[in-house]
Design an enzyme around this catalytic site. Structure first.
Site, PDB file in Angstrom:
ATOM      1  N   ARG A  58       0.448  -1.385  -0.052  1.00 41.50           N
ATOM      2  CA  ARG A  58       0.542  -0.665  -0.278  1.00 41.50           C
ATOM      3  C   ARG A  58       0.705   1.361  -0.532  1.00 41.50           C
ATOM      4  NH1 ARG A  58      -2.904  -3.735   3.492  1.00 41.50           N
ATOM      5  NH2 ARG A  58      -2.301  -2.413   5.285  1.00 41.50           N
ATOM      6  N   GLU A  95       5.764  -9.078  15.770  1.00 41.23           N
ATOM      7  CA  GLU A  95       5.210  -9.135  17.110  1.00 41.23           C
ATOM      8  C   GLU A  95       4.889 -10.375  17.125  1.00 41.23           C
ATOM      9  OE1 GLU A  95       1.154  -8.909  20.004  1.00 41.23           O
ATOM     10  OE2 GLU A  95       1.027  -8.091  17.327  1.00 41.23           O
TER      11      GLU A  95
END
Length: 170
Positions: A58, A95
């Protein structure tokens, strides 16, 4: 023009409890998309940007038209194996696990003034890796710009020491 009203939220995507900020509704509105790019460009017009760098995927949607508007070049940062020339790679922590990004080794010349642009600042990991790649090639990161910033995720902390701007905050 209220750009925030053009962003659609998709509940429970990509997993339960996440409210995904879908920019495709803004992108499909010609006037809204043009206004968003203009506002981002206006922030940078006096910064003498040579290159806009956008991370996959994006970041391409924001970075390429922003580069065009600024009269600057555009450089994509991609996942490994997607760029045909000699590359520089960085691996960074997620994460749960790691990810990698690459940039063409000759994409940025030392001293070039670079704007890093992406659609969204969340935790900041991808953009921090992109900034590190630019710096490894000798580019000067002048600013980092986002269409959207999720302020509650504190992504700016990973980008400390850089000039950061965003058009829409949640």
């Amino acid at each position: 023009m209220d750009l925030k009203s053009m962003i659609r939220e998709i509940p429970d995507f990509p997993k339960e409890g996440i409210g995904f900020k879908d920019i495709t509704t803004l992108l499909q509105d010609g006037k809204g998309f043009k206004e968003a790019i203009k506002r981002m460009a206006d922030y940078c017009r006096d910064k003498n940007i040579d290159i806009v760098v956008g991370p996959e995927a994006r970041g391409f949607l924001i970075g390429a038209p922003l580069a065009y508007e600024l009269g600057a070049g555009f450089v994509p940062v991609r996942k490994p194996g997607k760029l045909p020339g000699e590359t520089v790679e960085i691996t960074y922590e997620l994460e749960y696990g790691t990810d990698s990004l690459q940039i063409h080794k000759d994409a940025i010349k030392p001293g070039q003034r670079v704007l890093v642009a992406d659609d969204l600042l969340a935790t900041g990991g991808t953009v921090k890796a992109t900034v590190d790649l630019v710096k490894e090639l000798g580019g000067e990161v002048v600013a980092i710009g986002f269409l959207i910033e999720l302020t509650f995720l504190n992504g700016r902390e990973k980008l400390e020491g850089n000039e950061i701007f965003s058009l829409i905050e949640y």
